[in-house]
Design a protein around this motif. Structure first.
Motif, short mmCIF file in Angstrom:
data_model
loop_
_atom_site.label_atom_id
_atom_site.label_comp_id
_atom_site.label_asym_id
_atom_site.label_seq_id
_atom_site.Cartn_x
_atom_site.Cartn_y
_atom_site.Cartn_z
N PHE A 49 0.82 -1.21 0.00
CA PHE A 49 0.00 0.00 0.00
C PHE A 49 0.86 1.26 0.00
CE2 PHE A 49 -2.14 3.37 2.42
CZ PHE A 49 -3.21 3.60 1.57
N PHE A 50 1.84 1.31 0.90
CA PHE A 50 2.65 2.52 1.00
C PHE A 50 3.64 2.64 -0.15
CE2 PHE A 50 1.09 2.33 5.39
CZ PHE A 50 0.60 3.63 5.48
N LEU A 51 4.04 1.53 -0.75
CA LEU A 51 4.88 1.59 -1.94
C LEU A 51 4.10 2.20 -3.10
CD1 LEU A 51 7.64 0.89 -3.12
CD2 LEU A 51 6.72 -1.33 -3.75
N LEU A 52 2.84 1.83 -3.23
CA LEU A 52 1.99 2.44 -4.25
C LEU A 52 1.82 3.94 -4.01
CD1 LEU A 52 -0.81 -0.22 -4.82
CD2 LEU A 52 0.90 0.56 -6.45
N LEU A 53 1.64 4.32 -2.75
CA LEU A 53 1.54 5.76 -2.43
C LEU A 53 2.81 6.50 -2.83
CD1 LEU A 53 -0.18 6.02 1.07
CD2 LEU A 53 -1.01 6.87 -1.11
N GLU A 54 3.95 5.89 -2.54
CA GLU A 54 5.22 6.53 -2.90
C GLU A 54 5.33 6.69 -4.41
OE1 GLU A 54 8.59 4.39 -1.43
OE2 GLU A 54 8.01 4.66 0.65
N VAL A 55 5.01 5.65 -5.14
CA VAL A 55 5.14 5.70 -6.60
C VAL A 55 4.21 6.74 -7.19
CG1 VAL A 55 4.75 4.38 -8.71
CG2 VAL A 55 6.01 3.35 -6.81
N PHE A 56 2.95 6.77 -6.75
CA PHE A 56 2.02 7.77 -7.28
C PHE A 56 2.42 9.18 -6.86
CE2 PHE A 56 -1.09 4.16 -7.55
CZ PHE A 56 -1.11 4.12 -8.93
N GLY A 57 2.89 9.35 -5.64
CA GLY A 57 3.34 10.67 -5.19
C GLY A 57 4.55 11.14 -5.97
N LEU A 58 5.50 10.25 -6.20
CA LEU A 58 6.69 10.62 -6.96
C LEU A 58 6.33 10.89 -8.42
CD1 LEU A 58 9.75 11.02 -6.82
CD2 LEU A 58 9.97 8.65 -7.53
N ALA A 59 5.43 10.11 -8.97
CA ALA A 59 5.00 10.34 -10.35
C ALA A 59 4.37 11.72 -10.49
CB ALA A 59 4.02 9.26 -10.79
N LYS A 60 3.59 12.12 -9.51
CA LYS A 60 2.97 13.45 -9.54
C LYS A 60 4.05 14.53 -9.46
CE LYS A 60 -0.56 16.25 -7.46
NZ LYS A 60 -1.75 16.31 -6.68
#
Length: 101
Positions: free
Chosen positions: A80-91
């Motif tokens: 879950f938090f890895l997905l948050l990191e990836v989406f946050g970094l992509a943004k």
């Protein structure tokens, strides 16, 4: 959600994700660092693994004998938090540099 092991995993992953995203956000405001954010993020993954080992050494013994529930308690917050990191970094990476239009 009264299991202390699950709460520890969630707290660790949440703190690590917040720290990584904060550092990436600060780096995105500096033009020289902004182009290397993806690489800096990749280097943060081994750092997270090191701190995970530091805070949870009992999970890395020769025969940890984790139950299926404990394995899920590790993997779900991690995913879950890895997905948050990836989406946050992509943004952050999609943002235009502040000096250009």
């Amino acid at each position: 959600m009264n299991d202390p092991f699950l709460l520890q995993q969630i707290q660790f992953q949440a703190l690590a994700t917040a720290l990584v995203l904060l550092l990436c956000f600060v780096g995105s405001k500096r033009p020289k660092i902004q182009h290397a954010l993806g690489f800096l993020y990749l280097f943060s993954l081994p750092a997270k693994l090191f701190f995970f080992y530091y805070f949870f050494p009992e999970l890395f013994v020769a025969s940890p004998s984790l139950s299926t529930q404990e394995k899920v308690y590790i993997l779900l917050p991690l995913a879950f938090f890895l997905l948050l990191e990836v989406f946050g970094l992509a943004k952050l990476l999609r943002q235009k540099p502040s000096g250009t239009d």
